[in-house]
Motif scaffolding. Structure first.
Motif, PDB file in Angstrom:
ATOM      1  N   ASP A 158       1.002  -1.402   0.003  1.00  0.00           N
ATOM      2  CA  ASP A 158       0.047   0.012   0.028  1.00  0.00           C
ATOM      3  C   ASP A 158       0.769   1.308  -0.051  1.00  0.00           C
ATOM      4  O   ASP A 158       2.173   1.157  -0.024  1.00  0.00           O
ATOM      5  CB  ASP A 158      -1.086   0.139   1.135  1.00  0.00           C
ATOM      6  CG  ASP A 158      -0.498   0.182   2.610  1.00  0.00           C
ATOM      7  OD1 ASP A 158       0.800   0.640   2.498  1.00  0.00           O
ATOM      8  OD2 ASP A 158      -0.967   0.037   3.507  1.00  0.00           O
ATOM      9  N   SER A 159       0.188   2.470  -0.030  1.00  0.00           N
ATOM     10  CA  SER A 159       1.260   3.757  -0.162  1.00  0.00           C
ATOM     11  C   SER A 159       1.976   3.833   1.039  1.00  0.00           C
ATOM     12  O   SER A 159       2.819   4.760   1.026  1.00  0.00           O
ATOM     13  CB  SER A 159       0.048   4.768  -0.464  1.00  0.00           C
ATOM     14  OG  SER A 159      -1.006   4.859   0.472  1.00  0.00           O
ATOM     15  N   SER A 160       1.634   3.222   2.239  1.00  0.00           N
ATOM     16  CA  SER A 160       2.488   3.504   3.340  1.00  0.00           C
ATOM     17  C   SER A 160       3.561   2.555   3.488  1.00  0.00           C
ATOM     18  O   SER A 160       4.424   2.532   4.173  1.00  0.00           O
ATOM     19  CB  SER A 160       1.747   3.549   4.721  1.00  0.00           C
ATOM     20  OG  SER A 160       1.300   1.993   4.700  1.00  0.00           O
ATOM     21  N   GLY A 161       3.663   1.662   2.207  1.00  0.00           N
ATOM     22  CA  GLY A 161       4.589   0.479   2.588  1.00  0.00           C
ATOM     23  C   GLY A 161       4.409  -0.761   3.162  1.00  0.00           C
ATOM     24  O   GLY A 161       5.242  -1.640   3.061  1.00  0.00           O
ATOM     25  N   LYS A 162       3.236  -0.831   3.508  1.00  0.00           N
ATOM     26  CA  LYS A 162       2.842  -2.065   4.164  1.00  0.00           C
ATOM     27  C   LYS A 162       2.473  -3.245   3.409  1.00  0.00           C
ATOM     28  O   LYS A 162       1.730  -2.998   2.181  1.00  0.00           O
ATOM     29  CB  LYS A 162       1.894  -1.902   5.193  1.00  0.00           C
ATOM     30  CG  LYS A 162       1.040  -3.004   5.731  1.00  0.00           C
ATOM     31  CD  LYS A 162      -0.245  -2.536   6.697  1.00  0.00           C
ATOM     32  CE  LYS A 162      -0.977  -3.910   7.023  1.00  0.00           C
ATOM     33  NZ  LYS A 162      -2.253  -3.510   7.291  1.00  0.00           N
ATOM     34  N   THR A 163       2.874  -4.277   3.528  1.00  0.00           N
ATOM     35  CA  THR A 163       2.382  -5.483   2.433  1.00  0.00           C
ATOM     36  C   THR A 163       0.975  -5.907   2.761  1.00  0.00           C
ATOM     37  O   THR A 163       0.583  -6.100   4.178  1.00  0.00           O
ATOM     38  CB  THR A 163       3.423  -6.622   2.811  1.00  0.00           C
ATOM     39  OG1 THR A 163       4.834  -6.255   2.165  1.00  0.00           O
ATOM     40  CG2 THR A 163       3.050  -7.777   1.767  1.00  0.00           C
ATOM     41  N   ALA A 190      -1.356   0.915  -9.332  1.00  0.00           N
ATOM     42  CA  ALA A 190      -0.567   1.966 -10.021  1.00  0.00           C
ATOM     43  C   ALA A 190       0.479   1.135 -10.673  1.00  0.00           C
ATOM     44  O   ALA A 190       1.493   0.419  -9.919  1.00  0.00           O
ATOM     45  CB  ALA A 190      -0.078   2.953  -9.057  1.00  0.00           C
ATOM     46  N   ASN A 191       0.953   1.418 -11.885  1.00  0.00           N
ATOM     47  CA  ASN A 191       2.143   1.136 -12.621  1.00  0.00           C
ATOM     48  C   ASN A 191       2.921   2.347 -12.925  1.00  0.00           C
ATOM     49  O   ASN A 191       3.076   2.925 -13.856  1.00  0.00           O
ATOM     50  CB  ASN A 191       1.483   0.276 -14.045  1.00  0.00           C
ATOM     51  CG  ASN A 191       2.722  -0.115 -14.674  1.00  0.00           C
ATOM     52  OD1 ASN A 191       3.891  -0.088 -14.130  1.00  0.00           O
ATOM     53  ND2 ASN A 191       2.358  -0.533 -15.965  1.00  0.00           N
ATOM     54  N   PRO A 227      -7.476   4.257  -2.187  1.00  0.00           N
ATOM     55  CA  PRO A 227      -6.214   3.488  -1.893  1.00  0.00           C
ATOM     56  C   PRO A 227      -5.655   2.976  -2.877  1.00  0.00           C
ATOM     57  O   PRO A 227      -6.100   2.462  -4.136  1.00  0.00           O
ATOM     58  CB  PRO A 227      -6.946   2.415  -1.143  1.00  0.00           C
ATOM     59  CG  PRO A 227      -8.368   2.249  -1.636  1.00  0.00           C
ATOM     60  CD  PRO A 227      -8.752   3.404  -1.977  1.00  0.00           C
ATOM     61  N   VAL A 228      -4.358   3.129  -3.064  1.00  0.00           N
ATOM     62  CA  VAL A 228      -3.435   2.855  -4.090  1.00  0.00           C
ATOM     63  C   VAL A 228      -2.413   1.782  -3.626  1.00  0.00           C
ATOM     64  O   VAL A 228      -1.833   1.764  -2.694  1.00  0.00           O
ATOM     65  CB  VAL A 228      -2.580   4.065  -4.705  1.00  0.00           C
ATOM     66  CG1 VAL A 228      -1.490   3.743  -5.599  1.00  0.00           C
ATOM     67  CG2 VAL A 228      -3.419   5.286  -5.163  1.00  0.00           C
ATOM     68  N   TYR A 229      -2.174   0.719  -4.670  1.00  0.00           N
ATOM     69  CA  TYR A 229      -1.353  -0.246  -4.009  1.00  0.00           C
ATOM     70  C   TYR A 229      -0.347  -0.552  -5.261  1.00  0.00           C
ATOM     71  O   TYR A 229      -0.547   0.137  -6.522  1.00  0.00           O
ATOM     72  CB  TYR A 229      -2.114  -1.723  -4.058  1.00  0.00           C
ATOM     73  CG  TYR A 229      -3.114  -1.459  -2.872  1.00  0.00           C
ATOM     74  CD1 TYR A 229      -2.805  -2.040  -1.642  1.00  0.00           C
ATOM     75  CD2 TYR A 229      -4.350  -0.967  -3.290  1.00  0.00           C
ATOM     76  CE1 TYR A 229      -3.722  -2.040  -0.530  1.00  0.00           C
ATOM     77  CE2 TYR A 229      -5.530  -1.320  -1.910  1.00  0.00           C
ATOM     78  CZ  TYR A 229      -5.088  -1.495  -1.027  1.00  0.00           C
ATOM     79  OH  TYR A 229      -5.840  -1.514   0.262  1.00  0.00           O
ATOM     80  N   TYR A 230       0.739  -1.246  -5.039  1.00  0.00           N
ATOM     81  CA  TYR A 230       1.664  -1.373  -6.097  1.00  0.00           C
ATOM     82  C   TYR A 230       1.941  -2.930  -5.948  1.00  0.00           C
ATOM     83  O   TYR A 230       2.045  -3.613  -4.709  1.00  0.00           O
ATOM     84  CB  TYR A 230       3.080  -0.554  -5.626  1.00  0.00           C
ATOM     85  CG  TYR A 230       2.900   0.881  -5.522  1.00  0.00           C
ATOM     86  CD1 TYR A 230       2.881   1.646  -6.676  1.00  0.00           C
ATOM     87  CD2 TYR A 230       2.309   1.447  -4.413  1.00  0.00           C
ATOM     88  CE1 TYR A 230       2.638   2.851  -6.597  1.00  0.00           C
ATOM     89  CE2 TYR A 230       2.031   2.715  -4.333  1.00  0.00           C
ATOM     90  CZ  TYR A 230       2.313   3.418  -5.538  1.00  0.00           C
ATOM     91  OH  TYR A 230       2.074   4.803  -5.505  1.00  0.00           O
TER      92      TYR A 230
END
Length: 192
Positions: free
Chosen positions: A63-68, A115-116, A134-137
């Motif tokens: 997620d955008s906070s770096g949490k898996t 997001a890519n 909420p944005v994820y990578y």
């Protein structure tokens, strides 16, 4: 050599094409053309017999906070997954409709905006446009059923894991058709 009217029109044509392809002017034009398309096209539901079920929800996201976050945690929810990027004109074109849908349904269904893109670009884009979804990578490959060679690609998945809607390209996700489909999925989910 004297330039004729035909030469000048060819030069202007080449310059206009170059502006559209290589400059922000072109991006603006592409976004506006996609928004015009969206006035006429909203996502359609997939026929029951043709729906595919996500076979494996094991998919690690950040997620955008770096949490898996594992996609498995969302299994059993109605989920909207959108693959997008800030540099993609069709993605930018459809984002206002997705943001409106998110504003109305964020407490009812799960949204995964994947997001890519670089995190700093995404954060700047969200702030500039006032989006708070909420944005994820992706940390690894998405489930096979959610793989697409193009962005934007958006999926609406029911609480059983079946893909109810899938669209590649820009569409109006805040349409009556989408809202009715989500309401139907939520009503069915509550009835179970």
């Amino acid at each position: 050599m004297k330039l004729t009217r035909k030469h000048w029109s060819n030069i202007i044509f080449v310059v206009v094409i170059a502006l559209i392809i290589f400059t922000p002017v072109g991006t603006f034009v592409k976004v506006k053309l996609n928004q015009a398309k969206m006035l006429f096209f909203s996502p359609d539901s997939i026929e029951l017999a043709e729906r595919v079920t996500v076979s494996d929800f094991q998919w690690n996201l950040v997620d955008s906070s770096g949490k898996t976050v594992n996609f498995k945690e969302m299994e059993g929810d109605v989920i909207l997954v959108n693959f997008w990027a800030t540099w993609c004109p069709p993605c930018v074109a459809e984002m206002p409709s997705l943001n409106k849908l998110y504003a109305d349904y964020k407490d009812k269904i799960t949204f995964v905006f994947l997001a890519n893109d670089k995190i700093k670009n995404v954060e700047a884009y969200l702030e500039k446009n006032g989006y708070d979804f909420p944005v994820y990578y992706s940390k690894d490959n998405e489930p096979t059923e959610l793989q697409s060679p193009s962005i934007p690609t958006t999926y609406l998945i029911d609480d059983q894991g079946s893909i109810v809607m899938k669209e590649v390209g820009s569409y109006n996700w805040n349409s009556t058709n989408v809202r009715n489909q989500i309401d139907e999925l939520l009503a069915f989910s509550l009835a179970e």
